[in-house]
Write a protein that holds these residues in place. Structure first.
Motif: not given
Length: 244
Positions: A198-202, A204-213
């Motif tokens: 989920l974090a990777l999908l978000v 990729d869609g936002k082109q920035r990190t939203v959920l910590p990876l």
């Protein structure tokens, strides 16, 4: 048209010679073409989490042993192809670590599922124990390599290695408690893979990190750096350099 004459007679017309061109350099004639593709990691994470959860239900006794063949066929049809596709596209995306991990795990799931179909349900199989325990150090090596830049992926691989070890020890005949522990570890992998995918999908869609990876090093530069930084080392990558 007459030429001007000097003290010693007519002067020669001036000559213009073309500038001497130096040898062409490799940089002047070489172009490296890259094809953008979607990230295959969310697919790989979700496939791994789904397969792990399905097999955990079998190891924890939530599904009768008599129906184990159905679950194993579902793993072969649903999980294995998705992981193999994810691994192949990870190589095309120039991520050797992710590609190696996804293909290795996909092949491992395929091998254990096929052999389990031919084995008595609910009975340990020593041959599987040998295979799974031999696989553990290789998965841990991949986790160690991933820890340098993608800690979340490293944790997922470490949990997978632990699950392989517990299942291998159970298959070696060391007790049902190990199978239960492997089942609960598999559920943890499922939850972890769900969050990671989920974090990777978000991202990729936002082109920035939203959920910590928790990306570090090159993995962080790939999201936050500019194109020039990411392509600087392309000439040293496999497929461009002369030898692997």
């Amino acid at each position: 048209m007459p030429h001007d004459s000097g003290p010693n007679g007519p002067s020669e017309p001036p000559t213009t010679e073309p500038p001497t061109a130096g040898p062409l350099t490799t940089d002047a004639v070489t172009r490296i073409v890259l094809r953008p593709i979607a990230s295959p990691l969310p697919l790989g994470f979700f496939a791994l989490g789904m397969g792990s959860t399905v097999l955990s239900s079998l190891q924890l006794g939530w599904v009768p042993a008599a129906q184990s063949s159905i679950l194993l066929l579902l793993v072969l049809i649903f999980v294995v192809p998705l992981q193999l596709i994810g691994g192949l596209f990870a190589f095309l995306a120039r991520d050797a670590g992710a590609g190696t991990a996804l293909l290795l795990l996909g092949a491992a799931w395929a091998g254990t599922s096929v052999t389990s179909l031919d084995s008595p349900p609910g009975k340990p199989v020593v041959a599987q124990a040998v295979f799974l325990l031999a696989l553990v150090p290789f998965v841990l090596a991949l986790a160690g390599a991933a820890a340098q830049s993608k800690p979340l992926f490293a944790v997922l691989l470490t949990l997978t290695a632990a699950r392989f070890a517990l299942t291998g020890l159970y298959e070696a005949g060391l007790g049902n408690a190990l199978q239960v522990a492997a089942g609960w570890t598999g559920l943890g992998i499922g939850v972890f893979a769900l969050y990671g995918g989920l974090a990777l999908l978000v991202e990729d869609g936002k082109q920035r990190t939203v959920l910590p990876l928790f990306r570090r090093g090159k993995a962080r530069e790939s999201i936050e750096g500019d194109l020039r930084e990411q392509l600087t080392e392309a000439q040293q990558e496999a497929g461009v350099r002369h030898q692997l």
